[in-house]
Design a protein around this motif. Structure first.
Motif, PDB file in Angstrom:
ATOM      1  N   GLN A  74      47.057  38.729  34.210  1.00 57.78           N
ATOM      2  CA  GLN A  74      45.951  39.086  35.099  1.00 57.78           C
ATOM      3  C   GLN A  74      45.631  40.578  35.012  1.00 57.78           C
ATOM      4  O   GLN A  74      44.456  40.971  34.964  1.00 57.78           O
ATOM      5  CB  GLN A  74      46.296  38.718  36.543  1.00 57.78           C
ATOM      6  N   GLY A 100      45.837  41.130  42.069  1.00 56.99           N
ATOM      7  CA  GLY A 100      45.584  39.801  42.603  1.00 56.99           C
ATOM      8  C   GLY A 100      45.169  39.844  44.055  1.00 56.99           C
ATOM      9  O   GLY A 100      44.827  40.904  44.601  1.00 56.99           O
ATOM     10  N   THR A 116      46.625  33.809  45.040  1.00 55.64           N
ATOM     11  CA  THR A 116      45.647  32.885  44.511  1.00 55.64           C
ATOM     12  C   THR A 116      44.493  33.629  43.875  1.00 55.64           C
ATOM     13  O   THR A 116      44.285  34.813  44.136  1.00 55.64           O
ATOM     14  CB  THR A 116      45.105  31.972  45.629  1.00 55.64           C
ATOM     15  N   ARG A 117      43.769  32.906  43.022  1.00 56.41           N
ATOM     16  CA  ARG A 117      42.480  33.373  42.515  1.00 56.41           C
ATOM     17  C   ARG A 117      41.343  32.539  43.081  1.00 56.41           C
ATOM     18  O   ARG A 117      40.189  32.857  42.853  1.00 56.41           O
ATOM     19  CB  ARG A 117      42.448  33.262  40.987  1.00 56.41           C
ATOM     20  N   ASN A 118      41.678  31.467  43.809  1.00 58.04           N
ATOM     21  CA  ASN A 118      40.685  30.592  44.422  1.00 58.04           C
ATOM     22  C   ASN A 118      40.806  30.721  45.937  1.00 58.04           C
ATOM     23  O   ASN A 118      41.811  30.301  46.521  1.00 58.04           O
ATOM     24  CB  ASN A 118      40.900  29.139  43.987  1.00 58.04           C
ATOM     25  N   ASP A 192      31.624  32.670  41.380  1.00 56.77           N
ATOM     26  CA  ASP A 192      32.524  33.699  40.880  1.00 56.77           C
ATOM     27  C   ASP A 192      32.311  35.002  41.628  1.00 56.77           C
ATOM     28  O   ASP A 192      31.186  35.502  41.727  1.00 56.77           O
ATOM     29  CB  ASP A 192      32.301  33.926  39.380  1.00 56.77           C
ATOM     30  N   HIS A 207      39.018  42.206  38.554  1.00 50.37           N
ATOM     31  CA  HIS A 207      39.699  40.910  38.662  1.00 50.37           C
ATOM     32  C   HIS A 207      38.698  39.861  39.124  1.00 50.37           C
ATOM     33  O   HIS A 207      37.948  40.070  40.083  1.00 50.37           O
ATOM     34  CB  HIS A 207      40.855  41.026  39.655  1.00 50.37           C
ATOM     35  N   ASN A 208      38.687  38.707  38.449  1.00 47.53           N
ATOM     36  CA  ASN A 208      37.765  37.626  38.781  1.00 47.53           C
ATOM     37  C   ASN A 208      38.414  36.658  39.767  1.00 47.53           C
ATOM     38  O   ASN A 208      39.601  36.358  39.654  1.00 47.53           O
ATOM     39  CB  ASN A 208      37.349  36.897  37.499  1.00 47.53           C
ATOM     40  N   LEU A 209      37.631  36.161  40.741  1.00 45.76           N
ATOM     41  CA  LEU A 209      38.106  35.167  41.703  1.00 45.76           C
ATOM     42  C   LEU A 209      37.009  34.164  41.977  1.00 45.76           C
ATOM     43  O   LEU A 209      35.855  34.374  41.595  1.00 45.76           O
ATOM     44  CB  LEU A 209      38.576  35.826  42.998  1.00 45.76           C
TER      45      LEU A 209
END
Length: 276
Positions: A74, A100, A116-118, A192, A207-209
């Motif tokens: 990540q 994160g 989490t990323r979601n 996104d 950072h993508n979530l």
């Protein structure tokens, strides 16, 4: 670029003479000979060769190797994305090891926290975090850490700045405040999102979530869709009934032969009246 440091030549020559004298003075096995020669070669490389325009020695590169192995996928992805954006500054003394989000949700068993990323609007809130490795050159000072979260439309949803004292070694930094999710009317839609992290106004990671609707929102959307379907079905039924009633009320159409017959009889009657 490779450069030689001549200041270490003297002790390298002395070390070579000692190893040569040891090899010639007493009979030793081939393994010992190879070990002594290998030690001399490593000492020569470590003390005489410099890499790069900054003249970073090979020993410094070897010291950074364990740090590079501790970088998470990540963090590596976030650093690569940040490097492609304006405002990125590569600070060799500060390495991002991890990045994160920590989502928090209150349940029957109390407060539950997960990485989490979601994220979802079922969560009470979410906090960003980073883990840094600080070298002695960048340590023992205060730094400004800035977290920014943008939604799928590129709109700013969260900004938090915090001052922290950098210490040498590994340092984990969790944001002091969270982004509220449950019941937050300003957070809408899904898609996104992006987390951007700055150290002293220098971008170090992106950072993508992913944001998903809450269970209540999904049920409401399903009920709205069902209500729309029922309304469309009722309109179709009403339209069919209207067509059936209209067809039932229409009189039977007169055939073309009947019209011609009526027209002929009318003409003959008129001519008879004229003769009289």
């Amino acid at each position: 670029m490779i450069r030689l440091k001549r200041r270490n030549t003297a002790w390298l020559v002395a070390m070579a003479l000692l190893i040569g004298f040891a090899l010639l003075a007493a009979p030793v096995s081939a393994a010992v000979q190879l070990s002594l020669i290998g030690a001399l070669a490593v000492a020569a490389i470590a003390s005489m060769i410099e890499l790069g325009p900054e003249r970073a020695s090979l020993l410094d590169v070897l010291h950074r190797a364990p740090v590079q192995r501790r970088i998470t996928p990540q963090a590596r992805e976030a650093s690569e994305r940040a490097a492609a954006r304006a405002g990125y500054f590569n600070r060799s003394g500060i390495v991002m090891l991890d990045i994160g989000l920590i989502a928090m949700q209150t349940g029957v068993e109390g407060l539950a926290m997960r990485r989490t990323r979601n994220i979802s609007k079922d969560d009470d809130g979410v906090r960003p975090f980073i883990t840094l490795h600080v070298t002695p050159e960048e340590a023992e000072r205060q730094a400004l850490i800035r977290y920014e979260i943008y939604n799928h439309l590129g709109e700013e949803q969260y900004v938090h700045e915090m001052k922290t004292f950098l210490r040498e070694g590994e340092l984990s930094l969790l944001a002091d405040h969270h982004l509220p999710l449950a019941g937050n009317t300003s957070v809408d839609g899904n898609g996104d999102w992006d987390l951007r992290v700055y150290v002293d106004n220098s971008l170090i990671g992106m950072h993508n979530l992913m944001l998903t609707p809450s269970v209540r929102e999904r049920r409401r959307r399903l009920s709205d869709e069902e209500a729309i379907d029922h309304s469309l079905n009722d309109r179709r039924r009403n339209l069919q009934d209207a067509v059936i009633v209209e067809e039932a009320e229409q009189p039977q159409s007169t055939q073309l032969k009947d019209l011609l017959r009526q027209t002929g009889s009318t003409g003959r009657a008129g001519r008879s009246r004229g003769r009289r």
